[in-house]
Design a protein around this motif. Sequence first.
Motif, mmCIF file in Angstrom:
data_model
loop_
_atom_site.group_PDB
_atom_site.id
_atom_site.type_symbol
_atom_site.label_atom_id
_atom_site.label_comp_id
_atom_site.label_asym_id
_atom_site.label_seq_id
_atom_site.Cartn_x
_atom_site.Cartn_y
_atom_site.Cartn_z
ATOM 1 N N ARG A 370 5.011 -12.983 -13.071
ATOM 2 C CA ARG A 370 4.105 -11.910 -12.704
ATOM 3 C C ARG A 370 2.843 -11.953 -13.541
ATOM 4 N NH1 ARG A 370 4.236 -6.119 -15.084
ATOM 5 N NH2 ARG A 370 3.607 -7.553 -16.737
ATOM 6 N N ASP A 371 2.992 -12.177 -14.840
ATOM 7 C CA ASP A 371 1.825 -12.246 -15.722
ATOM 8 C C ASP A 371 0.906 -13.406 -15.330
ATOM 9 O OD1 ASP A 371 2.835 -10.089 -17.048
ATOM 10 O OD2 ASP A 371 3.556 -11.216 -18.789
ATOM 11 N N ALA A 372 1.507 -14.543 -14.977
ATOM 12 C CA ALA A 372 0.701 -15.690 -14.549
ATOM 13 C C ALA A 372 -0.026 -15.385 -13.244
ATOM 14 C CB ALA A 372 1.593 -16.922 -14.388
ATOM 15 N N LEU A 373 0.631 -14.664 -12.345
ATOM 16 C CA LEU A 373 0.007 -14.272 -11.075
ATOM 17 C C LEU A 373 -1.197 -13.371 -11.325
ATOM 18 C CD1 LEU A 373 0.003 -13.887 -7.941
ATOM 19 C CD2 LEU A 373 1.599 -11.997 -8.306
ATOM 20 N N VAL A 374 -1.034 -12.370 -12.139
ATOM 21 C CA VAL A 374 -2.128 -11.431 -12.418
ATOM 22 C C VAL A 374 -3.297 -12.149 -13.087
ATOM 23 C CG1 VAL A 374 -2.779 -9.390 -13.743
ATOM 24 C CG2 VAL A 374 -0.585 -9.447 -12.536
ATOM 25 N N ALA A 375 -3.001 -13.023 -14.052
ATOM 26 C CA ALA A 375 -4.074 -13.739 -14.756
ATOM 27 C C ALA A 375 -4.821 -14.680 -13.818
ATOM 28 C CB ALA A 375 -3.485 -14.518 -15.930
ATOM 29 N N ALA A 376 -4.081 -15.391 -12.962
ATOM 30 C CA ALA A 376 -4.726 -16.336 -12.050
ATOM 31 C C ALA A 376 -5.611 -15.620 -11.043
ATOM 32 C CB ALA A 376 -3.660 -17.170 -11.337
ATOM 33 N N LEU A 377 -5.162 -14.495 -10.529
ATOM 34 C CA LEU A 377 -5.967 -13.758 -9.558
ATOM 35 C C LEU A 377 -7.212 -13.162 -10.213
ATOM 36 C CD1 LEU A 377 -3.168 -11.948 -7.521
ATOM 37 C CD2 LEU A 377 -4.491 -13.959 -6.859
ATOM 38 N N ALA A 378 -7.085 -12.701 -11.433
ATOM 39 C CA ALA A 378 -8.259 -12.149 -12.130
ATOM 40 C C ALA A 378 -9.325 -13.213 -12.316
ATOM 41 C CB ALA A 378 -7.829 -11.581 -13.482
ATOM 42 N N VAL A 438 1.876 -9.140 0.736
ATOM 43 C CA VAL A 438 3.043 -8.815 -0.089
ATOM 44 C C VAL A 438 3.608 -10.138 -0.580
ATOM 45 C CG1 VAL A 438 5.260 -7.636 -0.204
ATOM 46 C CG2 VAL A 438 3.463 -6.772 1.318
ATOM 47 N N VAL A 439 3.453 -10.400 -1.870
ATOM 48 C CA VAL A 439 3.762 -11.711 -2.450
ATOM 49 C C VAL A 439 5.034 -11.618 -3.287
ATOM 50 C CG1 VAL A 439 2.976 -13.481 -4.066
ATOM 51 C CG2 VAL A 439 1.363 -12.443 -2.453
ATOM 52 N N GLY A 440 6.060 -12.356 -2.880
ATOM 53 C CA GLY A 440 7.295 -12.423 -3.645
ATOM 54 C C GLY A 440 7.215 -13.543 -4.667
ATOM 55 N N TYR A 441 7.235 -13.179 -5.946
ATOM 56 C CA TYR A 441 7.142 -14.220 -6.972
ATOM 57 C C TYR A 441 8.514 -14.601 -7.522
ATOM 58 C CZ TYR A 441 6.860 -9.890 -9.771
ATOM 59 O OH TYR A 441 7.072 -8.646 -10.319
#
Length: 461
Positions: A370-378, A438-441
């Motif tokens: 989740r943290d990697a997802l948030v950082a990449a999108l930012a 809706v992204v399932g990580y």
Amino acid sequence: MGRSWATLGVDLHLEPTGGGLRRGLTDALREAVRTGRLAPGTRLPSSRTLAADLGIARNTVADAYAGLVAEGWLTARQGSGTRVAERVVDPPAGASVRRPRVQTRPAHDLRPGTPDLASFPRAEWLRAARRAVTAAPNDALGYGDPRGRTELRTALAGYLARARGVRADPESLLACGGVAHGLVLLAAVLRARGVHTVAVESYGLHVHRDLLTKAGLRTVALPVDDRGAAPGALADAGAVLLTPAHQFPMGVPLHPDRRAAVVDWARRTGALVLEDDYDGEFRYDRQPVGALQGLDPDRVVYLGTASKSLAPALRLGWLVLPPSLAEDVMDGIGGRTPGVLDQLTLAEFIDSGDYDRHVRSARLRYRRRRDALVAALAERAPRVRVTGIAAGLHAVLRLPPGTEQQAVRAAAWHGLAVHGLSMFRHPHAAGPPQDALVVGYGTPADHAWAGALDALCRALP
């Protein structure tokens, strides 16, 4: 004494017809292979065994086998026996011929609802299974209690009280085949009791809505905002289905004021609250939200599952039932509880502490993703706002208006399977649709997460 049928080898059903035993046997075998009843690679009985089964001479069977080997229908190798050869199977007469559809499998699957199956604790599960089966009494292998094995119900009652704040004892707990199975049982009881309408969240699983509809129940949509489902439209409903700990798919918890309002409504009207706690173990940035059932066990039915914490293939779920409902629901189970061996294994898995250890390990893994997802999108998609990320296995990616379908198509072009938020919208939901993915990580394995994240960022507007 003649040879016992119980000692014979591989069974093969054949009805030789026509003139002569050998010809009749040869024709019957050829037809079984040609039509596909005997699939390529199927091992056939030895000539001695088949001769004894059919009550004919062994040489007759051996000659039939040899003839079909020569024709290419069968193969025979030393040490491997006689098997059906690889060949094209003719369809039955009158059957239409269809070319098999080629399924294009996505390179990355980010659809919500499935955990990382590669991280299933196989070694620990096998050890638990061995211990459970070794210790199980003989009567555990019988038909048993329709509620499920007492070992599992006892283990679950203790775990749910400790980890989720559920007020339960083993007598009120029912093992079932998952949340969907539990809803089928509950819907039938509600309909039999004269309930006609069930309120559901305006965004949720259409599968659950369909199950209620098939049971003869009408569904009405409750609006969902950043405080969860709004209970204002509950007046005419006899029950409500909620995901209060982590609303699916929006990802928000039900606000304490609304939790209290829902329980108060159920007490005043005699209605029931159906609580789907599908992923309550996974939270990251906040304290865990306890089960709504803890506020009033007499008016709330708790539904839980191992599908997110372990694997959907286990088909293991549970209901914690109010006393007034328990007998009717249990009457409807009809012997369709999960397999006893899996029940005993899960009970041992929980009692040994392996379940807690697995959940903690999975929680850390999913938080890193989740943290990697948030950082990449930012960094790579700053126009996209990420919500619903404090818990669970999925996130909601808010998109610019009118771009959802474009993003879904772009994702497919990049080899990515992902769902738009509109897929989860109730047909009669009020208000304009919201554009989001809706992204399932949880679904990708660890080694595939970086590639999936890169594909997602390239697909976003």
